[in-house]
Design a protein around this motif. Structure first.
Motif, PDB file in Angstrom:
ATOM      1  N   SER A 129       0.784  -1.138  -0.017  1.00 44.34           N
ATOM      2  CA  SER A 129       0.047   0.112   0.066  1.00 44.34           C
ATOM      3  C   SER A 129       1.013   1.233   0.028  1.00 44.34           C
ATOM      4  N   SER A 130       2.009   1.147   0.587  1.00 42.58           N
ATOM      5  CA  SER A 130       2.772   2.413   0.677  1.00 42.58           C
ATOM      6  C   SER A 130       3.328   2.815  -0.779  1.00 42.58           C
ATOM      7  N   LYS A 131       3.342   1.985  -1.579  1.00 47.06           N
ATOM      8  CA  LYS A 131       3.775   1.943  -3.060  1.00 47.06           C
ATOM      9  C   LYS A 131       2.665   2.795  -3.754  1.00 47.06           C
ATOM     10  N   VAL A 132       1.402   2.342  -3.413  1.00 52.04           N
ATOM     11  CA  VAL A 132       0.315   2.770  -4.224  1.00 52.04           C
ATOM     12  C   VAL A 132       0.040   4.219  -3.798  1.00 52.04           C
ATOM     13  N   ILE A 133       0.007   4.309  -2.362  1.00 54.52           N
ATOM     14  CA  ILE A 133      -0.355   5.612  -1.990  1.00 54.52           C
ATOM     15  C   ILE A 133       0.647   6.786  -2.371  1.00 54.52           C
ATOM     16  N   HIS A 134       1.770   6.628  -2.562  1.00 51.17           N
ATOM     17  CA  HIS A 134       2.843   7.572  -2.848  1.00 51.17           C
ATOM     18  C   HIS A 134       2.414   7.514  -4.557  1.00 51.17           C
ATOM     19  N   LYS A 135       2.108   6.787  -5.364  1.00 50.22           N
ATOM     20  CA  LYS A 135       1.938   6.903  -6.620  1.00 50.22           C
ATOM     21  C   LYS A 135       0.444   7.819  -6.675  1.00 50.22           C
ATOM     22  N   LEU A 136      -0.322   7.644  -5.943  1.00 58.01           N
ATOM     23  CA  LEU A 136      -1.399   8.158  -5.978  1.00 58.01           C
ATOM     24  C   LEU A 136      -1.610   9.705  -5.667  1.00 58.01           C
ATOM     25  N   ILE A 137      -0.738  10.017  -4.720  1.00 57.30           N
ATOM     26  CA  ILE A 137      -0.384  11.245  -4.236  1.00 57.30           C
ATOM     27  C   ILE A 137       0.507  12.228  -5.538  1.00 57.30           C
ATOM     28  N   ALA A 138       1.340  11.489  -6.034  1.00 57.59           N
ATOM     29  CA  ALA A 138       2.134  12.046  -6.931  1.00 57.59           C
ATOM     30  C   ALA A 138       1.313  12.310  -8.279  1.00 57.59           C
ATOM     31  N   GLU A 139       0.494  11.540  -8.493  1.00 57.51           N
ATOM     32  CA  GLU A 139      -0.364  11.912  -9.637  1.00 57.51           C
ATOM     33  C   GLU A 139      -1.572  12.570  -9.431  1.00 57.51           C
ATOM     34  N   ASN A 140      -1.610  13.287  -8.185  1.00 56.98           N
ATOM     35  CA  ASN A 140      -2.820  14.259  -7.778  1.00 56.98           C
ATOM     36  C   ASN A 140      -4.213  13.738  -7.993  1.00 56.98           C
ATOM     37  N   ILE A 141      -4.270  12.391  -7.590  1.00 58.78           N
ATOM     38  CA  ILE A 141      -5.679  11.824  -7.512  1.00 58.78           C
ATOM     39  C   ILE A 141      -6.657  12.428  -6.663  1.00 58.78           C
ATOM     40  N   ILE A 192       1.471  10.596  10.907  1.00 63.28           N
ATOM     41  CA  ILE A 192       1.221   9.738  12.130  1.00 63.28           C
ATOM     42  C   ILE A 192       1.686   8.212  12.160  1.00 63.28           C
ATOM     43  N   ARG A 193       1.907   7.649  11.123  1.00 60.66           N
ATOM     44  CA  ARG A 193       2.107   6.376  10.681  1.00 60.66           C
ATOM     45  C   ARG A 193       3.711   6.231  10.603  1.00 60.66           C
ATOM     46  N   ASN A 194       4.297   7.104  10.378  1.00 56.84           N
ATOM     47  CA  ASN A 194       5.816   7.288  10.228  1.00 56.84           C
ATOM     48  C   ASN A 194       6.280   6.462   9.140  1.00 56.84           C
ATOM     49  N   GLY A 195       5.425   6.186   8.025  1.00 57.60           N
ATOM     50  CA  GLY A 195       6.065   5.167   7.156  1.00 57.60           C
ATOM     51  C   GLY A 195       5.553   3.712   7.483  1.00 57.60           C
ATOM     52  N   LYS A 196       5.178   3.634   8.486  1.00 55.42           N
ATOM     53  CA  LYS A 196       4.742   2.131   8.773  1.00 55.42           C
ATOM     54  C   LYS A 196       3.102   1.910   8.343  1.00 55.42           C
ATOM     55  N   THR A 197       2.963   1.617   7.008  1.00 57.02           N
ATOM     56  CA  THR A 197       1.751   1.379   6.636  1.00 57.02           C
ATOM     57  C   THR A 197       1.384   0.106   6.309  1.00 57.02           C
ATOM     58  N   PHE A 198       0.168  -0.488   5.911  1.00 57.58           N
ATOM     59  CA  PHE A 198      -0.273  -1.675   5.833  1.00 57.58           C
ATOM     60  C   PHE A 198       0.608  -2.182   4.561  1.00 57.58           C
ATOM     61  N   PRO A 199       1.000  -3.717   4.437  1.00 49.11           N
ATOM     62  CA  PRO A 199       0.868  -4.285   5.585  1.00 49.11           C
ATOM     63  C   PRO A 199       1.861  -4.385   6.868  1.00 49.11           C
ATOM     64  N   GLU A 200       2.867  -3.279   6.877  1.00 51.25           N
ATOM     65  CA  GLU A 200       3.766  -3.415   7.874  1.00 51.25           C
ATOM     66  C   GLU A 200       3.517  -2.570   9.087  1.00 51.25           C
ATOM     67  N   SER A 201       2.176  -2.119   9.111  1.00 53.41           N
ATOM     68  CA  SER A 201       1.801  -1.417  10.169  1.00 53.41           C
ATOM     69  C   SER A 201       2.077  -2.179  11.473  1.00 53.41           C
ATOM     70  N   GLN A 202       1.995  -1.258  12.847  1.00 53.68           N
ATOM     71  CA  GLN A 202       2.191  -2.021  14.011  1.00 53.68           C
ATOM     72  C   GLN A 202       0.872  -3.000  14.383  1.00 53.68           C
ATOM     73  N   PRO A 203      -0.442  -2.741  14.039  1.00 51.28           N
ATOM     74  CA  PRO A 203      -1.252  -3.423  14.235  1.00 51.28           C
ATOM     75  C   PRO A 203      -1.375  -4.753  13.754  1.00 51.28           C
ATOM     76  N   MET A 204      -0.760  -4.667  12.362  1.00 58.75           N
ATOM     77  CA  MET A 204      -0.623  -5.817  11.568  1.00 58.75           C
ATOM     78  C   MET A 204       0.472  -6.605  11.973  1.00 58.75           C
ATOM     79  N   VAL A 205       1.584  -6.203  12.470  1.00 57.10           N
ATOM     80  CA  VAL A 205       2.571  -7.087  13.105  1.00 57.10           C
ATOM     81  C   VAL A 205       2.246  -7.607  14.342  1.00 57.10           C
ATOM     82  N   GLU A 206       1.476  -6.925  15.074  1.00 56.64           N
ATOM     83  CA  GLU A 206       1.052  -7.603  16.463  1.00 56.64           C
ATOM     84  C   GLU A 206       0.011  -8.647  16.259  1.00 56.64           C
ATOM     85  N   SER A 207      -0.521  -8.607  15.083  1.00 65.04           N
ATOM     86  CA  SER A 207      -1.712  -9.690  14.858  1.00 65.04           C
ATOM     87  C   SER A 207      -1.359 -10.808  14.807  1.00 65.04           C
TER      88      SER A 207
END
Length: 415
Positions: A344-356, A371-386
């Motif tokens: 998802s990190s790759k996707v969101i950066h692409k969407l932002i860069a393309e002004n979607i 807030i997430r400091n680069g730790k987005t799904f699926p590497e987010s803390q809640p996912m790691v803890e799950s």
């Protein structure tokens, strides 16, 4: 062929490798219901990577093209039915004599045409306009009435439970997709199907969960279609919950990326666990229907998606807006506690860069990412803890059509 839960072991799927038909969507993404144009060469490799990952994890994968072409090559009766579909599909324009002659030529010549070309015609829906600029010599102009650019999102044309329910797609651009998939289920796989005929229903809004299932309503599936699905005889759950797909409270109107289907903001990776935007789950109205002794359903309670699942002892993994809008919930569950997820990190950066996004949504996304400091799904803390077993793959190009791994696979069997 039966699916009772989203977390059952995935055994069989159908996929469709996008081909020439999406060329038009690259030139005009919005009219073809795409989010953005993308690099086809990369997208094709991503799709092949998803197929390979499925096979490596014991899933039998059939490509739609192969099912049709192989069956046409080995069974004459099916080949004849495929030819009949092409004859009814292809249009000619011109004088009455030229149209009749061209139509008759096509009918006569189809026996020489290879099965792959017939399949491509099925998807491209060509029309040929015959103009005679020089006496006796025709100049053809070729049109594609409505190429099925969205067909690679194989989840949406049908839903599989105790049988196969063929949907009725809301958008004109996608209506004829169900003609192809029902043709395959009936004529290739030998599976009888039921069909939605009055309301609208799409497979991305269906989520089986053991003794109950969820059906999202809103942008693509309407309540009439959901009720028709409920009473189709295909869904034999004790309870069926109709969900009104929500939107963020700061948004004006409907944003397709938020609530096109239930699986754009909600999914189930394991028994008793939901990955969703809790804000959206709290905003989503849930009408709970219980099955009667005569197998009809009656409304028992109106609540929210969040509260209903809490009452079922579900645990939640919350998705921030930056994660939800980058298709994080559109993962594909392989088995209980094991999923294929996009980066998802790759996707969101692409969407932002393309002004979607509009400015307000963009600000919310950037704040969420900070807030997430680069730790987005699926590497987010809640996912790691799950402790959920995640296979991360890159689908950052091909998601430009509006969907991830869940949307791109029609699950046929789970055990």
């Amino acid at each position: 062929m039966k699916i009772r839960s989203e977390w059952g072991k995935l055994n069989k799927v159908i996929m469709h490798r996008p081909g020439t038909e999406i060329t038009y969507a690259m030139l005009a993404p919005k009219p073809f219901l795409f989010e953005r144009p993308f690099n086809y060469s990369i997208a094709e490799k991503e799709h092949m990577g998803l197929e390979e990952t499925l096979k490596e994890n014991g899933v039998h994968v059939d490509l739609l093209e192969n099912l049709i072409v192989d069956e046409a090559d080995k069974r004459l009766s099916f080949r004849q039915k495929l030819e009949e579909k092409i004859i009814s599909l292809v249009n000619f324009y011109g004088t009455m004599d030229s149209v009749n002659a061209a139509k008759n030529d096509m009918i006569e010549n189809l026996k020489y045409v290879d099965s792959l070309s017939l399949f491509q015609a099925l998807i491209m829906e060509p029309s040929i306009d015959l103009k005679e600029y020089v006496p006796g010599i025709q100049y053809p102009r070729v049109y594609s009435n409505l190429p099925l650019a969205n067909l690679y999102f194989m989840r949406d044309q049908q839903a599989v439970s105790s049988g196969v329910l063929i949907g009725n797609m809301k958008m004109q651009q996608r209506r004829k997709e169900t003609d192809i998939t029902s043709f395959v289920f009936n004529e290739v796989l030998g599976i009888k199907t039921a069909k939605i005929s009055n309301g609208f229903f799409e497979g991305g809004d269906f989520m089986p969960a053991g003794d109950f299932c969820l059906i999202g309503t809103g942008n693509r599936t309407n309540e009439a279609g959901a009720m028709e699905a409920m009473n189709s005889g295909i869904f034999d759950f004790d309870r069926i919950v109709l969900i009104s797909n929500p939107i963020y409270d700061f948004m004006d109107g409907h944003d397709v990326m938020v609530n096109m289907h239930l699986d754009t903001y909600f999914n189930i990776p394991a028994k008793g666990t939901a990955i969703t935007s809790i804000a959206l789950a709290r905003a989503a109205q849930a009408k709970v229907y219980e099955r009667n002794s005569d197998k009809t359903y009656s409304l028992t309670i109106v609540t929210t998606l969040y509260d209903f699942l809490k009452s079922e002892d579900y645990q939640f993994i919350d998705l921030g807006i930056s994660e939800q809008l980058s298709y994080s919930s559109n993962f594909l569950t392989l088995s209980d506690n094991k999923i294929i997820a996009i980066d998802s990190s790759k996707v969101i950066h692409k969407l932002i860069a393309e002004n979607i996004f509009d400015e307000i949504t963009r600000e919310r996304i950037l704040h969420d990412m900070e807030i997430r400091n680069g730790k987005t799904f699926p590497e987010s803390q809640p996912m790691v803890e799950s402790g959920i077993d995640v296979i991360k793959i890159d689908l950052s190009e091909i998601t430009g059509g509006y969907g991830g791994a869940h949307c791109m696979t029609s699950a046929l069997e789970r055990t």
